[in-house]
Design an enzyme around this catalytic site. Sequence first.
Site, PDB file in Angstrom:
ATOM      1  N   TYR A  19       0.900  -1.233   0.056  1.00  0.00           N
ATOM      2  CA  TYR A  19       0.077  -0.195  -0.257  1.00  0.00           C
ATOM      3  C   TYR A  19       0.824   1.400   0.005  1.00  0.00           C
ATOM      4  O   TYR A  19       0.278   2.256  -0.159  1.00  0.00           O
ATOM      5  CB  TYR A  19      -0.910   0.211   1.140  1.00  0.00           C
ATOM      6  CG  TYR A  19      -2.124  -0.981   1.204  1.00  0.00           C
ATOM      7  CD1 TYR A  19      -2.994  -1.155   0.320  1.00  0.00           C
ATOM      8  CD2 TYR A  19      -2.161  -2.363   2.015  1.00  0.00           C
ATOM      9  CE1 TYR A  19      -4.129  -2.158   0.338  1.00  0.00           C
ATOM     10  CE2 TYR A  19      -2.613  -3.067   2.066  1.00  0.00           C
ATOM     11  CZ  TYR A  19      -3.901  -3.276   1.076  1.00  0.00           C
ATOM     12  OH  TYR A  19      -4.476  -4.019   0.886  1.00  0.00           O
ATOM     13  N   HIS A  24      -4.640   6.124  -1.027  1.00  0.00           N
ATOM     14  CA  HIS A  24      -5.357   6.126   0.043  1.00  0.00           C
ATOM     15  C   HIS A  24      -4.307   6.217   1.160  1.00  0.00           C
ATOM     16  O   HIS A  24      -4.897   6.315   2.348  1.00  0.00           O
ATOM     17  CB  HIS A  24      -5.815   4.651   0.140  1.00  0.00           C
ATOM     18  CG  HIS A  24      -7.235   4.611   0.851  1.00  0.00           C
ATOM     19  ND1 HIS A  24      -7.960   5.677   0.789  1.00  0.00           N
ATOM     20  CD2 HIS A  24      -8.074   3.769   0.998  1.00  0.00           C
ATOM     21  CE1 HIS A  24      -9.464   5.449   1.082  1.00  0.00           C
ATOM     22  NE2 HIS A  24      -9.359   4.017   1.337  1.00  0.00           N
ATOM     23  N   PHE A  67      -6.041  -1.418   9.342  1.00  0.00           N
ATOM     24  CA  PHE A  67      -6.577  -1.321   7.853  1.00  0.00           C
ATOM     25  C   PHE A  67      -7.689  -0.250   7.948  1.00  0.00           C
ATOM     26  O   PHE A  67      -8.214   0.186   9.141  1.00  0.00           O
ATOM     27  CB  PHE A  67      -6.949  -2.293   7.214  1.00  0.00           C
ATOM     28  CG  PHE A  67      -6.058  -3.154   6.833  1.00  0.00           C
ATOM     29  CD1 PHE A  67      -5.310  -3.166   5.606  1.00  0.00           C
ATOM     30  CD2 PHE A  67      -5.528  -4.449   7.775  1.00  0.00           C
ATOM     31  CE1 PHE A  67      -4.464  -3.999   5.211  1.00  0.00           C
ATOM     32  CE2 PHE A  67      -4.718  -5.007   7.311  1.00  0.00           C
ATOM     33  CZ  PHE A  67      -4.003  -4.947   6.286  1.00  0.00           C
ATOM     34  N   ASN A  69     -10.879   0.619   7.013  1.00  0.00           N
ATOM     35  CA  ASN A  69     -12.145   0.488   7.563  1.00  0.00           C
ATOM     36  C   ASN A  69     -12.295   0.392   9.036  1.00  0.00           C
ATOM     37  O   ASN A  69     -13.406   0.885   9.623  1.00  0.00           O
ATOM     38  CB  ASN A  69     -12.736  -0.741   6.500  1.00  0.00           C
ATOM     39  CG  ASN A  69     -12.910  -0.629   5.362  1.00  0.00           C
ATOM     40  OD1 ASN A  69     -12.472   0.687   4.910  1.00  0.00           O
ATOM     41  ND2 ASN A  69     -13.378  -1.372   4.660  1.00  0.00           N
ATOM     42  N   ASP A  94      -6.863  11.153   2.614  1.00  0.00           N
ATOM     43  CA  ASP A  94      -7.030  11.536   1.234  1.00  0.00           C
ATOM     44  C   ASP A  94      -8.551  11.821   0.766  1.00  0.00           C
ATOM     45  O   ASP A  94      -9.593  11.269   1.641  1.00  0.00           O
ATOM     46  CB  ASP A  94      -6.639  10.109   0.460  1.00  0.00           C
ATOM     47  CG  ASP A  94      -7.746   9.139   0.769  1.00  0.00           C
ATOM     48  OD1 ASP A  94      -8.498   8.604  -0.124  1.00  0.00           O
ATOM     49  OD2 ASP A  94      -7.423   8.456   1.733  1.00  0.00           O
ATOM     50  N   ASN A 115     -14.330   5.599   4.108  1.00  0.00           N
ATOM     51  CA  ASN A 115     -14.683   4.268   5.313  1.00  0.00           C
ATOM     52  C   ASN A 115     -13.641   4.591   6.572  1.00  0.00           C
ATOM     53  O   ASN A 115     -14.222   4.354   7.405  1.00  0.00           O
ATOM     54  CB  ASN A 115     -14.285   3.010   4.688  1.00  0.00           C
ATOM     55  CG  ASN A 115     -15.442   2.817   3.753  1.00  0.00           C
ATOM     56  OD1 ASN A 115     -16.682   3.053   3.864  1.00  0.00           O
ATOM     57  ND2 ASN A 115     -14.933   2.010   2.733  1.00  0.00           N
TER      58      ASN A 115
END
Length: 173
Positions: A19, A24, A67, A69, A94, A115
Amino acid sequence: MQENKPFLIVGLGNPGVQYERTRHNVGFMAVDALAGMDAMWRSEKNALTARVDIDGRRVIFVKPQTFMNNSGMAVQALMTFYKIPLENLIVIHDDMDIPVGDCREKIGGGSAGHNGIKSIDAHVGREYRRIRIGISHPRDFGLPMDAADWVLGKFGTVQIDMVRGAIDGIKLF
């Protein structure tokens, strides 16, 4: 702001090498830059944290490791542990509705479908300061791409330089 309490500055992103440099993970990029090269990161409460003094203020930089969410779980645990009031929470994330490289701030408001923000709102409330870094929307470039694929895509060289410029312009206090 309660000056006698630490400030919790949370950068949103997803953990893991896959990532890095994705749209994100702008929040992670921002807190890394703002905490500085000498910051000592440690693991606590499902997050990586670094304590830094900025202009005489105690600051705890945070990269949740839950993570995106589930970011609110780590944020709530740290706020409870350090007794940080909501007005001393700053979240950097973001935003697809802002042009790449632009930076905007607000207090409270909706999640705009983000999220990580939804999770934090659910765990601690909505009236905290948000620093939103633009990543643009794929439609701005004429790309018929799903939003999830867009935010998990990596920045190009020009875009990453624009984002770094936005991060350099952030004024925390």
